[in-house]
Design a protein around this motif. Structure first.
Motif, PDB file in Angstrom:
ATOM      1  N   ALA A  72      11.387  33.403 -17.763  1.00  0.00           N
ATOM      2  CA  ALA A  72      12.512  32.243 -17.398  1.00  0.00           C
ATOM      3  C   ALA A  72      11.968  31.952 -15.648  1.00  0.00           C
ATOM      4  O   ALA A  72      11.749  32.681 -14.935  1.00  0.00           O
ATOM      5  CB  ALA A  72      13.841  32.863 -17.265  1.00  0.00           C
ATOM      6  N   PRO A  73      12.081  30.630 -15.486  1.00  0.00           N
ATOM      7  CA  PRO A  73      11.457  30.359 -14.110  1.00  0.00           C
ATOM      8  C   PRO A  73      12.079  31.021 -12.910  1.00  0.00           C
ATOM      9  O   PRO A  73      11.570  31.264 -12.027  1.00  0.00           O
ATOM     10  CB  PRO A  73      11.919  28.760 -13.778  1.00  0.00           C
ATOM     11  CG  PRO A  73      11.970  28.385 -15.295  1.00  0.00           C
ATOM     12  CD  PRO A  73      12.412  29.621 -16.180  1.00  0.00           C
ATOM     13  N   LEU A  74      13.491  31.325 -13.114  1.00  0.00           N
ATOM     14  CA  LEU A  74      14.344  32.080 -11.809  1.00  0.00           C
ATOM     15  C   LEU A  74      13.435  33.546 -11.704  1.00  0.00           C
ATOM     16  O   LEU A  74      13.440  33.874 -10.593  1.00  0.00           O
ATOM     17  CB  LEU A  74      15.698  32.138 -12.272  1.00  0.00           C
ATOM     18  CG  LEU A  74      16.488  32.373 -11.130  1.00  0.00           C
ATOM     19  CD1 LEU A  74      16.442  31.417 -10.097  1.00  0.00           C
ATOM     20  CD2 LEU A  74      18.010  32.911 -11.486  1.00  0.00           C
ATOM     21  N   LEU A  75      13.211  34.228 -12.945  1.00  0.00           N
ATOM     22  CA  LEU A  75      12.719  35.446 -12.708  1.00  0.00           C
ATOM     23  C   LEU A  75      11.267  35.312 -12.274  1.00  0.00           C
ATOM     24  O   LEU A  75      10.693  36.203 -11.667  1.00  0.00           O
ATOM     25  CB  LEU A  75      12.796  36.062 -14.188  1.00  0.00           C
ATOM     26  CG  LEU A  75      14.108  37.100 -14.350  1.00  0.00           C
ATOM     27  CD1 LEU A  75      13.923  37.577 -15.722  1.00  0.00           C
ATOM     28  CD2 LEU A  75      14.252  37.927 -13.448  1.00  0.00           C
ATOM     29  N   VAL A  76      10.494  34.151 -12.979  1.00  0.00           N
ATOM     30  CA  VAL A  76       9.091  34.297 -12.131  1.00  0.00           C
ATOM     31  C   VAL A  76       8.902  34.129 -10.888  1.00  0.00           C
ATOM     32  O   VAL A  76       8.302  34.730 -10.158  1.00  0.00           O
ATOM     33  CB  VAL A  76       8.504  32.982 -12.926  1.00  0.00           C
ATOM     34  CG1 VAL A  76       7.257  32.460 -12.194  1.00  0.00           C
ATOM     35  CG2 VAL A  76       8.238  32.952 -14.307  1.00  0.00           C
ATOM     36  N   LYS A  77       9.994  33.240 -10.204  1.00  0.00           N
ATOM     37  CA  LYS A  77      10.067  33.328  -8.659  1.00  0.00           C
ATOM     38  C   LYS A  77       9.843  34.644  -8.120  1.00  0.00           C
ATOM     39  O   LYS A  77       9.339  35.040  -7.254  1.00  0.00           O
ATOM     40  CB  LYS A  77      11.022  32.464  -8.113  1.00  0.00           C
ATOM     41  CG  LYS A  77      11.238  31.998  -6.698  1.00  0.00           C
ATOM     42  CD  LYS A  77      12.068  31.134  -6.253  1.00  0.00           C
ATOM     43  CE  LYS A  77      12.148  30.694  -4.943  1.00  0.00           C
ATOM     44  NZ  LYS A  77      12.885  31.906  -4.131  1.00  0.00           N
ATOM     45  N   SER A  78      11.332  35.412  -8.575  1.00  0.00           N
ATOM     46  CA  SER A  78      11.433  36.861  -7.994  1.00  0.00           C
ATOM     47  C   SER A  78      10.326  37.621  -8.210  1.00  0.00           C
ATOM     48  O   SER A  78       9.721  38.618  -7.468  1.00  0.00           O
ATOM     49  CB  SER A  78      12.691  37.316  -9.023  1.00  0.00           C
ATOM     50  OG  SER A  78      12.875  38.776  -8.472  1.00  0.00           O
ATOM     51  N   ILE A  79       9.562  37.696  -9.253  1.00  0.00           N
ATOM     52  CA  ILE A  79       8.586  38.661  -9.807  1.00  0.00           C
ATOM     53  C   ILE A  79       7.294  38.301  -8.836  1.00  0.00           C
ATOM     54  O   ILE A  79       6.844  39.179  -8.016  1.00  0.00           O
ATOM     55  CB  ILE A  79       8.041  38.432 -11.115  1.00  0.00           C
ATOM     56  CG1 ILE A  79       8.982  39.259 -12.150  1.00  0.00           C
ATOM     57  CG2 ILE A  79       6.324  39.020 -11.251  1.00  0.00           C
ATOM     58  CD1 ILE A  79       8.913  39.043 -13.609  1.00  0.00           C
ATOM     59  N   PHE A  80       7.155  37.160  -8.362  1.00  0.00           N
ATOM     60  CA  PHE A  80       6.107  36.638  -7.317  1.00  0.00           C
ATOM     61  C   PHE A  80       6.287  37.105  -6.256  1.00  0.00           C
ATOM     62  O   PHE A  80       5.439  37.619  -5.274  1.00  0.00           O
ATOM     63  CB  PHE A  80       5.336  34.926  -7.421  1.00  0.00           C
ATOM     64  CG  PHE A  80       4.532  34.928  -8.454  1.00  0.00           C
ATOM     65  CD1 PHE A  80       3.209  34.509  -8.236  1.00  0.00           C
ATOM     66  CD2 PHE A  80       4.844  34.878 -10.054  1.00  0.00           C
ATOM     67  CE1 PHE A  80       2.192  34.301  -9.282  1.00  0.00           C
ATOM     68  CE2 PHE A  80       3.755  34.770 -10.831  1.00  0.00           C
ATOM     69  CZ  PHE A  80       2.768  34.430 -10.514  1.00  0.00           C
ATOM     70  N   GLU A  81       7.640  36.981  -5.712  1.00  0.00           N
ATOM     71  CA  GLU A  81       8.026  37.281  -4.171  1.00  0.00           C
ATOM     72  C   GLU A  81       7.751  39.085  -4.275  1.00  0.00           C
ATOM     73  O   GLU A  81       7.289  39.346  -3.334  1.00  0.00           O
ATOM     74  CB  GLU A  81       9.683  37.333  -4.114  1.00  0.00           C
ATOM     75  CG  GLU A  81       9.848  35.757  -3.934  1.00  0.00           C
ATOM     76  CD  GLU A  81      11.212  35.561  -3.735  1.00  0.00           C
ATOM     77  OE1 GLU A  81      11.977  36.204  -4.157  1.00  0.00           O
ATOM     78  OE2 GLU A  81      11.676  34.320  -3.493  1.00  0.00           O
ATOM     79  N   ARG A  82       8.014  39.974  -5.300  1.00  0.00           N
ATOM     80  CA  ARG A  82       7.720  41.189  -5.425  1.00  0.00           C
ATOM     81  C   ARG A  82       6.273  41.410  -5.304  1.00  0.00           C
ATOM     82  O   ARG A  82       5.587  42.397  -4.718  1.00  0.00           O
ATOM     83  CB  ARG A  82       8.379  42.019  -6.672  1.00  0.00           C
ATOM     84  CG  ARG A  82       9.762  41.664  -7.081  1.00  0.00           C
ATOM     85  CD  ARG A  82      10.603  42.382  -5.779  1.00  0.00           C
ATOM     86  NE  ARG A  82      10.971  41.621  -4.673  1.00  0.00           N
ATOM     87  CZ  ARG A  82      11.741  40.900  -4.435  1.00  0.00           C
ATOM     88  NH1 ARG A  82      12.454  40.321  -5.348  1.00  0.00           N
ATOM     89  NH2 ARG A  82      11.669  40.119  -3.221  1.00  0.00           N
ATOM     90  N   ILE A  83       5.390  40.609  -5.889  1.00  0.00           N
ATOM     91  CA  ILE A  83       4.017  40.949  -5.971  1.00  0.00           C
ATOM     92  C   ILE A  83       3.330  40.528  -4.647  1.00  0.00           C
ATOM     93  O   ILE A  83       2.602  41.649  -3.917  1.00  0.00           O
ATOM     94  CB  ILE A  83       3.178  39.750  -6.655  1.00  0.00           C
ATOM     95  CG1 ILE A  83       3.464  39.986  -8.178  1.00  0.00           C
ATOM     96  CG2 ILE A  83       1.859  39.715  -6.331  1.00  0.00           C
ATOM     97  CD1 ILE A  83       3.136  38.897  -9.217  1.00  0.00           C
ATOM     98  N   VAL A  84       3.907  39.977  -3.638  1.00  0.00           N
ATOM     99  CA  VAL A  84       3.641  39.628  -2.312  1.00  0.00           C
ATOM    100  C   VAL A  84       4.225  40.932  -1.666  1.00  0.00           C
ATOM    101  O   VAL A  84       3.321  41.247  -0.680  1.00  0.00           O
ATOM    102  CB  VAL A  84       4.085  38.275  -1.672  1.00  0.00           C
ATOM    103  CG1 VAL A  84       4.071  38.409  -0.173  1.00  0.00           C
ATOM    104  CG2 VAL A  84       3.504  37.120  -2.468  1.00  0.00           C
ATOM    105  N   GLU A  85       5.364  41.366  -1.962  1.00  0.00           N
ATOM    106  CA  GLU A  85       6.070  42.434  -1.239  1.00  0.00           C
ATOM    107  C   GLU A  85       5.158  43.942  -1.341  1.00  0.00           C
ATOM    108  O   GLU A  85       5.013  44.471  -0.282  1.00  0.00           O
ATOM    109  CB  GLU A  85       7.041  42.704  -1.729  1.00  0.00           C
ATOM    110  CG  GLU A  85       8.297  43.445  -0.861  1.00  0.00           C
ATOM    111  CD  GLU A  85       9.837  43.701  -1.413  1.00  0.00           C
ATOM    112  OE1 GLU A  85      10.342  44.640  -1.488  1.00  0.00           O
ATOM    113  OE2 GLU A  85      10.035  42.514  -1.946  1.00  0.00           O
ATOM    114  N   ILE A  86       4.563  43.829  -2.640  1.00  0.00           N
ATOM    115  CA  ILE A  86       3.815  44.990  -2.952  1.00  0.00           C
ATOM    116  C   ILE A  86       2.530  45.045  -2.041  1.00  0.00           C
ATOM    117  O   ILE A  86       2.000  46.254  -1.592  1.00  0.00           O
ATOM    118  CB  ILE A  86       3.401  45.291  -4.590  1.00  0.00           C
ATOM    119  CG1 ILE A  86       4.431  45.449  -5.545  1.00  0.00           C
ATOM    120  CG2 ILE A  86       2.450  46.139  -4.935  1.00  0.00           C
ATOM    121  CD1 ILE A  86       4.449  45.141  -6.874  1.00  0.00           C
ATOM    122  N   ASN A  87       1.884  43.841  -1.871  1.00  0.00           N
ATOM    123  CA  ASN A  87       0.713  43.601  -1.160  1.00  0.00           C
ATOM    124  C   ASN A  87       0.790  43.966   0.340  1.00  0.00           C
ATOM    125  O   ASN A  87       0.164  44.696   0.736  1.00  0.00           O
ATOM    126  CB  ASN A  87       0.092  42.169  -1.421  1.00  0.00           C
ATOM    127  CG  ASN A  87      -0.978  41.949  -0.406  1.00  0.00           C
ATOM    128  OD1 ASN A  87      -0.724  40.996   0.434  1.00  0.00           O
ATOM    129  ND2 ASN A  87      -2.471  42.486  -0.738  1.00  0.00           N
TER     130      ASN A  87
END
Length: 235
Positions: free
Chosen positions: A166-181
């Motif tokens: 779902a688009p809302l979760l996609v945004k959240s997951i990509f924010e977490r990817i940047v956070e992990i980096n």
């Protein structure tokens, strides 16, 4: 941190990659974009030892790893989150995370990293005793990334993390990817069909077309390129 030179991969008589070359600097997020069937997933599978390279060279942290078995590549802190998530459906969230840590021996580190994953993805904490197969696609993607983080990676390869979510979760997951980096200093190679998102979070990108690198450059430049806009950004 990763240097791929003239990589060729075939499935029987079918040539999937035709001389792919790319570099991923330490601490960066680099993206590989392209249409379905361009060879993006095959590239990651070759890097992680799941398919054999016919020729070419893969160097990771200065070491030649071309055609090393997958388990030996994982033990060098290079981890692959596959397309389709591949969680263990009958195991709970907590058991899936424990499977990610199978090479780790420091119990205190495992506990600390599990807590970090639960802070990163609070929804996983809420469902820690739930069977992974009963969760939504987005929750399973969070779990697949969390499981990878339990392997103590230095280099993370993500294959289509937005697929079927779902688009809302996609945004959240990509924010977490940047956070992990940023927080864990992980180097990330991201394969993604959502080129807009991928170019937004990465510093450098490669465009793969029918097994060849067609274009490369800083992500902002690729995003402004009329060819990329027309082919991949819906412009």
């Amino acid at each position: 941190m990763l240097e791929v030179d003239n990589l060729h991969v075939s499935y029987g008589a079918i040539k999937a990659l035709h001389g792919v070359s790319l570099k991923v600097p330490q601490g960066s997020i680099v993206t590989l974009i392209g249409a379905n069937g361009a060879g993006k997933s095959t590239t990651l599978r070759a890097l992680s030892g799941l398919v054999k390279a016919a020729s070419g060279s893969i160097r990771y942290a200065g070491e030649e790893i071309t055609n090393l078995p997958a388990h030996k590549i994982v033990s060098r802190s290079l981890c692959h989150v596959p397309e389709g998530r591949m969680v263990f459906a009958n195991l709970t969230v907590k058991e899936n995370l424990a499977m990610g840590a199978y090479l780790q021996r420091d119990k205190a580190w495992i506990a600390k990293q599990t807590d970090y994953v639960f802070r990163l993805f609070p929804r996983l904490k809420e469902r820690e005793n739930q069977a992974a197969g009963t969760m939504s696609g987005g929750e399973q993607q969070m779990l697949a990334i969390g499981r990878a983080l339990l392997s103590n990676p230095k280099f993370l390869m993500l294959d289509e993390p937005s697929l079927g979510i779902a688009p809302l979760l996609v945004k959240s997951i990509f924010e977490r990817i940047v956070e992990i980096n940023r927080e864990q200093g992980l180097t990330i190679l991201l394969v993604e069909q959502n080129a807009n998102l991928a170019l937004d979070v990465s510093s450098y990108g490669y465009v793969l077309e029918t097994g060849k690198i067609l274009l490369e450059g800083p992500s902002a430049e690729l995003k402004a390129n009329p060819k990329v806009q027309e082919a991949y950004l819906g412009a």
